[in-house]
Design an enzyme around this catalytic site. Structure first.
Site, PDB file in Angstrom:
ATOM      1  N   LYS A  21       0.813  -1.286  -0.512  1.00  0.00           N
ATOM      2  CA  LYS A  21       0.154  -0.170  -0.051  1.00  0.00           C
ATOM      3  C   LYS A  21       0.951   1.352  -0.298  1.00  0.00           C
ATOM      4  O   LYS A  21       1.192   2.506   0.549  1.00  0.00           O
ATOM      5  CB  LYS A  21      -0.717  -0.125   1.092  1.00  0.00           C
ATOM      6  CG  LYS A  21      -2.363   0.683   1.497  1.00  0.00           C
ATOM      7  CD  LYS A  21      -3.215  -0.131   0.683  1.00  0.00           C
ATOM      8  CE  LYS A  21      -4.563   0.933   1.047  1.00  0.00           C
ATOM      9  NZ  LYS A  21      -5.422   0.755  -0.335  1.00  0.00           N
ATOM     10  N   ASP A  39       0.594 -11.728   5.859  1.00  0.00           N
ATOM     11  CA  ASP A  39      -0.784 -12.652   5.710  1.00  0.00           C
ATOM     12  C   ASP A  39      -1.552 -12.059   5.913  1.00  0.00           C
ATOM     13  O   ASP A  39      -1.863 -13.534   5.442  1.00  0.00           O
ATOM     14  CB  ASP A  39      -0.413 -11.928   7.317  1.00  0.00           C
ATOM     15  CG  ASP A  39      -0.717 -12.804   8.272  1.00  0.00           C
ATOM     16  OD1 ASP A  39      -1.024 -14.443   8.543  1.00  0.00           O
ATOM     17  OD2 ASP A  39      -0.848 -12.407   9.424  1.00  0.00           O
TER      18      ASP A  39
END
Ligand code: NAD
Length: 418
Positions: A234, A305
């Protein structure tokens, strides 16, 4: 050969068998009869570990006709270690793993409310396993999406940076107020951004740790003839961390080692890899809509994750997906699911995640022929509609008849198909 050495008051070292060596360039030198330590794991570990060992032994024997073989040495950790030694992670285990370079483990439980660091975190940090690699592919099992064969992606999750470093300041704590004060008074941050009752988590991300991880992913992509490597983060929001990660990744692509082999634009030629940037939320959507678009995803710890769990779900869940924690030569392979205490001792646990991790370990040793036998045999067993209850139930839900087997029967059925 008698090749399984259980822990008996201390680690039992086989007379025969040799340790894998770490070479100067951090690659490994594998003897024909390496000593490989295993940690059985808590809960269903005692059921899935023997299943994996049996299948790997049969595959190695079939591939190399007795000229290669593994000496398996048990190390203790978790519940069994606590029961036998009073410690959940004995020093002996960490020392032996370091000496052996490559090992494999089942799931380890983290007792809730007992405090103490997670055993998995201790293991991952002890040998600086900085990349967690999870190849996600479909072997014929029941899956929630149409055409799950479109999923064949390896996720490289950075393992030594990010919010997992545990640098946390709890709301209202004295230290938190000190940091708030510093940021507001000396760094000009607004009180709106840092209200009095806020908690603060620090997210470190470094050039050195990012680049070594990205190099590993690119080398793997080239060695395995992959085409598209997506650098995911991001970066538009967290410029100093995930944005920096993405920029560093593109710097790695320009290093002499990758020149002409990794391109960032234009048409791909034979033997080349294309590196592209994808924002995390886009990637989560793309994985569901168009999973075939990416072969490798290289990302940070927290995004890794999320992404690896989503990708695993596309092929039926973590029970079908292997993983490896890899550093500079050192490697520890492991199942991706937890201890499944709710079904432990019933003989119904699905052994595939650990078995495929065993196959991944064989690839790491350079014993690809044996690993190919395992992949083929698992496919055949699933195609024959055999499996532990979770697999058989999945087929039944799709209106397909399947035969339910125990963990050990399923392992036997796979071994027979090697
Ligand atoms: P879990 O994966 O143990 O269980 C979730 C559900 O999936 C349960 O219903 C379980 O029965 C089922 N399941 C899991 N593995 C299965 C298998 N191989 N075959 C059939 N069914 C299976 O997750 P959890 O309950 O959140 O965690 C239990 C413990 O495991 C916790 O202490 C957690 O910290 C630990 N854990 C360890 C690891 C690891 O060692 N790498 C990973 C995840 C969780």
């Amino acid at each position: 050969m008698d090749n399984l050495y259980r822990w008996e008051g201390s680690v039992k070292l086989p007379q025969e068998g040799k340790f894998i060596k770490l070479k100067q360039d951090k690659s490994i030198e594998v003897p024909d009869f390496p000593i490989i330590p295993f940690i059985e794991g808590d809960g269903i570990g005692a059921e899935i570990m023997p299943a994996m060992i049996h299948i790997v032994n049969v595959a190695v024997e079939k591939a190399y006709g007795g000229s290669k073989g593994i000496y398996w040495v048990e190390l203790l950790a978790g519940d069994k270690a606590e029961e036998k030694t009073g410690k959940r992670m004995p020093e002996e285990t960490l020392d032996f793993l370091k000496q052996a370079i490559v090992g494999i483990k089942g799931p380890l439980g983290t007792p809730v409310g007992k405090g103490g660091k997670s055993l998995n975190a201790i293991l991952r940090q002890s040998m600086d396993f900085y990349s967690a690699i999870r190849p996600v592919y479909w072997l014929g099992q029941p899956a929630p999406i149409p055409d799950p064969e479109r999923v064949n992606v390896a996720i490289f999750r950075e393992n030594s940076d990010d919010v997992y470093m545990g640098i946390e300041y709890m709301p209202k704590a004295e230290n938190t107020q000190k940091i708030r004060k510093f940021l507001i008074e000396e760094m000009g941050i607004s009180e709106y951004a840092l209200p009095e009752d806020c908690g603060i988590t620090v997210k470190p991300m470094s050039e050195y740790k990012t680049k070594r991880h990205v190099r590993k992913a690119l080398k793997w992509a080239l060695e395995n003839n992959k085409k598209v490597v997506a650098v995911v983060g991001k970066g538009n929001i967290m410029k100093a961390t995930e944005g920096a990660f993405m920029n560093w990744a593109f710097e790695v692509a320009k290093e002499p080692e990758f020149k002409g082999k990794v391109i960032t634009e234009g048409e791909l030629k034979e033997g080349q890899v294309l590196m592209v940037k994808v924002i995390t939320d886009q990637m989560l959507m793309q994985l569901v809509l168009k999973p075939e678009a990416y072969d490798v995803i290289v990302t940070q710890n927290l995004n890794g994750d999320y992404i690896s769990d989503l990708a695993s779900a596309l092929v039926g869940g973590p029970g079908f997906v292997p993983s490896g924690n890899i550093g500079d030569g050192y490697a520890l392979f492991e199942s991706t699911h937890g201890t499944a205490y709710d079904i432990a001792g019933k003989g119904i646990a699905n052994p595939l995640s650990l078995t495929l991790s065993g196959a991944m370990m064989l690839e790491y040793l350079g014993w690809r022929k044996a690993s190919e036998f395992i992949y083929r045999a698992v496919r055949t067993a699933i195609n024959d509609r055999l499996g532990t209850p979770d697999i058989a139930n999945g087929f039944r839900k799709q209106g397909i008849q399947a035969k339910e087997l125990s963990t050990s029967e399923f392992a036997k059925a796979i071994a027979e198909r090697i």
